[in-house]
Design an enzyme around this catalytic site. Structure first.
Site, PDB file in Angstrom:
ATOM      1  CD  GLN A 115      12.524   3.000   3.090  1.00  0.00           C
ATOM      2  OE1 GLN A 115      13.685   2.663   3.258  1.00  0.00           O
ATOM      3  NE2 GLN A 115      12.133   4.243   3.255  1.00  0.00           N
ATOM      4  CG  PHE A 116       5.742   0.244   0.488  1.00  0.00           C
ATOM      5  CD1 PHE A 116       4.958   1.190  -0.149  1.00  0.00           C
ATOM      6  CD2 PHE A 116       5.650   0.123   1.866  1.00  0.00           C
ATOM      7  CE1 PHE A 116       4.091   1.999   0.575  1.00  0.00           C
ATOM      8  CE2 PHE A 116       4.796   0.922   2.602  1.00  0.00           C
ATOM      9  CZ  PHE A 116       4.013   1.868   1.954  1.00  0.00           C
ATOM     10  CB  THR A 117       8.327   4.579   1.040  1.00  0.00           C
ATOM     11  OG1 THR A 117       9.524   4.319   1.774  1.00  0.00           O
ATOM     12  CG2 THR A 117       7.102   4.313   1.903  1.00  0.00           C
TER      13      THR A 117
END
Length: 148
Positions: free
Chosen positions: A78-80
């Site tokens: 999850q890069f967010t």
């Protein structure tokens, strides 16, 4: 490297309506990779996650780790987790690592956590995923490898 860890009764992830990873009692780990992260970050984070005592004993005290209970782990990229919302209304992801390097480190993280011998499942890196979580508690902890 940043992880959002949730104690779960069960969790699974689907891509295009198909289950690609599923666990029962254990930990759901959302993992974000930051620019500049290294294998040292992986070592520190995996060690902390595996040994974090967030499972209760008979008195209701956090006494056991996922290793102690022989729990299961679902790791979802999850890069967010590296969203920056200081300016404007649209988040910036400048701190997140580039996809190629992030995938490499994500896979090394998964390999390292699998060395524990526990059941480890994953989502698909870079895919649009639907994640289903039955929280237990809830217990949610955020860990940044640069702060441990």
């Amino acid at each position: 490297m940043r992880a959002v860890i949730q104690r779960v009764k069960k969790s699974w992830v689907e891509v295009d309506g198909k289950v690609v990873g599923s666990i029962n009692e254990g930990l759901n780990v959302f993992l974000g990779v930051r620019k500049g992260d290294t294998e040292e970050d992986i070592e520190k984070l995996v060690n902390k996650i595996l040994n974090l005592r967030i499972f209760e004993d008979e008195r209701g005290k956090f006494q056991y780790s996922v290793l102690d209970i022989k729990g299961e782990i679902l790791v979802v990229s999850q890069f967010t987790l590296y969203a920056n919302v200081k300016k404007g209304r649209r988040p910036s992801f400048e701190e997140a690592e580039e996809p190629k390097r992030a995938k490499e480190l994500y896979e090394k993280f998964v390999d390292k956590i699998k060395e524990s011998g526990l059941k480890v499942e994953t989502g698909i890196f870079g895919a649009m995923m639907d994640v289903f979580i039955e929280n237990w508690g809830p217990v949610t902890i955020i860990i940044d490898s640069r702060e441990i």
